[in-house]
Design an enzyme around this catalytic site. Sequence first.
Site, mmCIF file in Angstrom:
data_model
loop_
_atom_site.group_PDB
_atom_site.id
_atom_site.type_symbol
_atom_site.label_atom_id
_atom_site.label_comp_id
_atom_site.label_asym_id
_atom_site.label_seq_id
_atom_site.Cartn_x
_atom_site.Cartn_y
_atom_site.Cartn_z
ATOM 1 N N MET A 106 0.822 -1.218 0.000
ATOM 2 C CA MET A 106 0.000 0.000 0.000
ATOM 3 C C MET A 106 0.859 1.273 0.000
ATOM 4 O O MET A 106 0.638 2.139 -0.837
ATOM 5 C CB MET A 106 -0.949 -0.008 1.187
ATOM 6 C CG MET A 106 -2.337 0.479 0.768
ATOM 7 S SD MET A 106 -3.402 0.909 2.133
ATOM 8 C CE MET A 106 -3.481 -0.586 3.117
ATOM 9 N N ASN B 205 4.869 -7.819 0.914
ATOM 10 C CA ASN B 205 4.967 -7.646 -0.535
ATOM 11 C C ASN B 205 4.358 -6.304 -0.939
ATOM 12 O O ASN B 205 3.847 -5.552 -0.095
ATOM 13 C CB ASN B 205 4.385 -8.866 -1.287
ATOM 14 C CG ASN B 205 2.874 -8.836 -1.403
ATOM 15 O OD1 ASN B 205 2.227 -7.786 -1.331
ATOM 16 N ND2 ASN B 205 2.286 -10.008 -1.590
ATOM 17 N N PHE C 158 1.735 -5.132 -2.008
ATOM 18 C CA PHE C 158 0.338 -4.753 -1.793
ATOM 19 C C PHE C 158 -0.007 -4.617 -0.312
ATOM 20 O O PHE C 158 -1.158 -4.348 0.033
ATOM 21 C CB PHE C 158 -0.591 -5.796 -2.430
ATOM 22 C CG PHE C 158 -0.245 -6.074 -3.860
ATOM 23 C CD1 PHE C 158 -0.610 -5.168 -4.856
ATOM 24 C CD2 PHE C 158 0.480 -7.198 -4.215
ATOM 25 C CE1 PHE C 158 -0.278 -5.400 -6.183
ATOM 26 C CE2 PHE C 158 0.815 -7.438 -5.542
ATOM 27 C CZ PHE C 158 0.444 -6.534 -6.529
ATOM 28 N N LYS C 159 0.956 -4.812 0.571
ATOM 29 C CA LYS C 159 0.646 -4.900 1.997
ATOM 30 C C LYS C 159 0.989 -3.598 2.729
ATOM 31 O O LYS C 159 1.561 -2.688 2.156
ATOM 32 C CB LYS C 159 1.384 -6.094 2.611
ATOM 33 C CG LYS C 159 1.167 -7.400 1.828
ATOM 34 C CD LYS C 159 -0.308 -7.840 1.767
ATOM 35 C CE LYS C 159 -0.594 -8.882 0.701
ATOM 36 N NZ LYS C 159 -0.242 -10.232 1.040
ATOM 37 N N ASN C 160 0.674 -3.567 4.028
ATOM 38 C CA ASN C 160 0.849 -2.319 4.795
ATOM 39 C C ASN C 160 2.304 -1.884 4.896
ATOM 40 O O ASN C 160 2.586 -0.693 5.053
ATOM 41 C CB ASN C 160 0.275 -2.487 6.207
ATOM 42 C CG ASN C 160 -1.244 -2.629 6.180
ATOM 43 O OD1 ASN C 160 -1.867 -2.386 5.137
ATOM 44 N ND2 ASN C 160 -1.833 -2.998 7.302
#
Length: 381
Positions: A1, A175, A177-179
């Site tokens: 993110m 990865n 897409f993560k926080n």
Amino acid sequence: MPKLGLTDWFAAGQAIVNGDLYRYGQGARHADRFERRFADMLGVRHALAVNSGTSALVAALSAAGVGPGDEVLVPAYTWMATAAAPVLVGAAPVLVDIDESLTIDPKAIERQITPYTRAIIPVHMINLPCDMDAIMAIARRRNLLVIEDACQAAGVTYKGKHCGAIGDMGAFSFNSFKNMNVGEGGAVATNDSILFARARNYHDLGAPIRGHEDTFNQAAFVGANMRITELHGAILNRQLSKLGPMMARLRVRRRIVADVLTQSGFKLAPHHDEASAASLVVLFDTAEQAADFARNPGVTRLLDSSKHVYTNWEAILARRTAHPKMNPWAWAHREITYEPDACLRTLDILGRACRVTLAQRFPTPVSRVMAHRLARSVRSI
Ligand SMILES: *Cc1c(COP(=O)(O)O)cnc(C)c1O
């Protein structure tokens, strides 16, 4: 993110300046420092950085001794890695419905427990904490392990505790897409020193020559290589420093958007810790209403986040492994199958559920304007 920026670039430079990116190399300190800081933030004794969230789940299950003949309960709504991890250690995943909180339904857990169930993997999807009180109570009563999949929930709290720090072990992903984002990465968290030693052995088959086996008096077993690099460790330290402020921004925006939408008559998905909620899902009566609402920018209908729905886990549904004889379903004590209609309740809920972006990179007034625009986009609800 979060996007990578200048400070991440500087952090990477610090790792490179050392002349070696090997985490056990001379002068290496970034991966160690990250593990210490991450464990402190979570409030657990041990954190082990690994190279992905999938590796974290596999290392955790291996550490816990889950294997052939065991059944592991996983929700029907999650990234496929949650169901794949048990397969990779020789166990069979068993699908469990979610409830309207979008997380595993404790009542459905009870229905799926058999004499062969060893562990539950509750998944804190899209920053939504599971009903951990109910899940831990069931696990204690039925003598099951709880390995939290907190891959999508680093920094999320549940009743004052961090997701991933409540069960026997927690797994995280870093990865893109993560926080926390370092391209690929992950971590295992636990309070149990033996589980930690075993996870560390599994993640690095060379652990014994690094003196690791002395620490907890564990006999070494054959492991893999899931080691992280100093480059990842260095950037993770930056990402960790940004995590708290980012979660705080999400919580503020969640409150604003939730107020506007509920005042306009929208029904929000029930949340297991409303006071610290950091993401927002709207529930509709019909799938058509949800599909209509999802035409708005910043809104996704969860059924359309296809790869997170069990019906799209082709290899699992077909029970297909790399080698036909290394097949955990053949080792199970009973026939375990996955029909497309196995979790109809999950499909129904996901079809009526829309996630609303909280626009954490924009100033708070933008969230309010966006929420009002969303509220106006639906004529009658
Ligand atoms: C991302 C994710 C994983 C796996 O993490 P990777 O780093 O991609 O291997 C596992 N479970 C969930 C819920 C995830 O979102």
